[in-house]
Scaffold this motif. Structure first.
Motif, PDB file in Angstrom:
ATOM      1  N   UNK A 290     -14.981 -32.701  19.597  1.00 52.31           N
ATOM      2  CA  UNK A 290     -16.390 -32.780  19.400  1.00 52.31           C
ATOM      3  C   UNK A 290     -17.207 -32.728  18.285  1.00 52.31           C
ATOM      4  N   UNK A 291     -17.923 -33.438  17.832  1.00 51.30           N
ATOM      5  CA  UNK A 291     -18.720 -33.329  16.662  1.00 51.30           C
ATOM      6  C   UNK A 291     -20.123 -32.870  17.223  1.00 51.30           C
TER       7      UNK A 291
ATOM      8  N   UNK B  44     -11.627 -28.249  19.570  1.00 45.95           N
ATOM      9  CA  UNK B  44     -12.238 -28.266  18.337  1.00 45.95           C
ATOM     10  C   UNK B  44     -13.836 -28.543  18.397  1.00 45.95           C
ATOM     11  N   UNK B  45     -14.453 -27.887  17.652  1.00 48.13           N
ATOM     12  CA  UNK B  45     -15.844 -28.331  17.736  1.00 48.13           C
ATOM     13  C   UNK B  45     -16.251 -28.615  16.160  1.00 48.13           C
ATOM     14  N   UNK B  46     -16.824 -29.808  15.752  1.00 47.91           N
ATOM     15  CA  UNK B  46     -16.853 -29.898  14.124  1.00 47.91           C
ATOM     16  C   UNK B  46     -18.676 -29.994  14.497  1.00 47.91           C
ATOM     17  N   UNK B  47     -19.104 -28.984  13.281  1.00 48.53           N
ATOM     18  CA  UNK B  47     -20.658 -28.722  13.104  1.00 48.53           C
ATOM     19  C   UNK B  47     -20.941 -29.677  12.061  1.00 48.53           C
ATOM     20  N   UNK B  48     -22.272 -30.313  12.382  1.00 46.90           N
ATOM     21  CA  UNK B  48     -22.727 -30.973  11.075  1.00 46.90           C
ATOM     22  C   UNK B  48     -23.848 -31.845  11.472  1.00 46.90           C
TER      23      UNK B  48
ATOM     24  N   UNK C 102     -22.474 -35.650   8.060  1.00 43.93           N
ATOM     25  CA  UNK C 102     -22.065 -34.492   7.086  1.00 43.93           C
ATOM     26  C   UNK C 102     -21.471 -33.223   7.940  1.00 43.93           C
ATOM     27  N   UNK C 103     -20.359 -32.995   7.398  1.00 46.61           N
ATOM     28  CA  UNK C 103     -19.712 -31.544   8.173  1.00 46.61           C
ATOM     29  C   UNK C 103     -20.033 -30.272   7.413  1.00 46.61           C
ATOM     30  N   UNK C 104     -20.658 -29.444   8.449  1.00 51.04           N
ATOM     31  CA  UNK C 104     -20.819 -28.104   7.865  1.00 51.04           C
ATOM     32  C   UNK C 104     -20.110 -27.051   8.184  1.00 51.04           C
ATOM     33  N   UNK C 105     -19.070 -27.282   9.306  1.00 49.66           N
ATOM     34  CA  UNK C 105     -18.236 -26.155   9.723  1.00 49.66           C
ATOM     35  C   UNK C 105     -17.520 -26.633  10.875  1.00 49.66           C
ATOM     36  N   UNK C 106     -16.370 -25.838  11.209  1.00 48.43           N
ATOM     37  CA  UNK C 106     -15.371 -26.167  12.089  1.00 48.43           C
ATOM     38  C   UNK C 106     -15.060 -24.919  12.882  1.00 48.43           C
ATOM     39  N   UNK C 107     -15.143 -25.218  14.287  1.00 47.19           N
ATOM     40  CA  UNK C 107     -14.979 -24.271  15.087  1.00 47.19           C
ATOM     41  C   UNK C 107     -13.888 -24.460  16.032  1.00 47.19           C
ATOM     42  N   UNK C 108     -12.672 -23.810  15.965  1.00 48.52           N
ATOM     43  CA  UNK C 108     -11.449 -24.194  16.458  1.00 48.52           C
ATOM     44  C   UNK C 108     -10.926 -22.790  17.343  1.00 48.52           C
TER      45      UNK C 108
END
Lengths: 144, 144
Positions: free
Chosen positions: A92-93, A129-133, B123-129
């Motif tokens: 997820x983004x 996985x969670x992608x922040x942005x 835009x990707x600012x971070x990744x939470x895994x």
DNA sequence: GTGAATGCAAAACCTTTGCAACTGG
DNA sequence: CCAGTTGCAAAGGTTTTGCATTCAC
């Protein structure tokens, strides 16, 4: 006095952050813990040092310290669990601007053990996985 | 009648799952939603179709449907947020056996855009895994 | 001295639980 | 028919809020 030494429990507070005993202890508790405590657990540990500390203050401190990047909040959302019926493999983004959630399928099979250094002998059963942005719309707004 | 057609809102229920109107509607709501609703949001949408449905039932249905793998629960833990002071880049391994949380640093720089198919312009600012699995101890116990 | 942070208590939420009534197979 | 499910209400737990008091700078 040691400043900005990551191993020290006397991490310097940023200039724009008022240093209170409560913030100091909450930060110390976290720097001494390796088990990712919840807010309640931080509260109980901090209470051993500052018996009068209140839970509301711990929540305040955690929020402030997170904002100042002195600690990390592990779950993306404080909010409640979300559900989806898309059973295809995907992550997820989360758009930080508008809250939009976009499903993103993997380009290739993701093998956790090849991407992250895990202890010998662990079994991996899944990957969340969670992608922040920022989504395209919100990215445009930021540039504007 | 279409059976097991993922695009249908008439997904066949597994033989061991009693099909009730409530479960049917909760599943339909999720299959029609692309915004990953929370339990409360599912409740509100289901209520439009079954006005008498109760929140407790929605929670029951979500749990049952998740167990039967008809839907997915997005956040790993229903529980509260956790905090850590390890500011090095790392992800978390959660042991499903004993609850242990282990920090795992990346083997190399992780580039979200190369691993997952994201829309153009984000835009990707971070990744939470969060990696789910069993720690070495619990892996041993499972084999025993 | 003063704006910001704390402590307390109450409220707001989300989620779970217990139980009587109901119902799908 | 009857085990399993529902709806309701109440409890449990976490997080937020309002406000008077205190404190760091």
């Amino acid at each position: 006095m040691k400043l900005n030494d990551p191993t020290s429990h006397e991490t310097a507070m940023p200039a724009d952050l008022r240093m209170t005993p409560q913030r100091r202890q909450v930060l110390d508790v976290l720097q001494e813990s390796c088990d990712h405590p919840t807010a309640i657990e931080v509260f109980m540990r901090a209470k051993e040092r500052i018996p009068g500390i209140s839970l509301a203050t711990v929540y305040n401190c955690l929020e402030t310290l997170t904002e100042h990047a002195l600690i990390r909040q592990v779950n993306i959302e404080r909010a409640s669990s979300r559900f989806c019926a898309n059973l295809q493999e995907h992550v997820h983004f989360h758009c930080e601007g508008c809250g939009l959630v976009i499903d993103a399928p993997p380009m290739e099979v993701i093998e956790a053990k090849k991407l992250w250094r895990l202890p010998e002998g662990v079994t991996v059963t899944g990957l969340d996985v969670a992608i922040r942005g920022r989504c395209p719309e919100c990215t445009k707004k930021t540039h504007a």
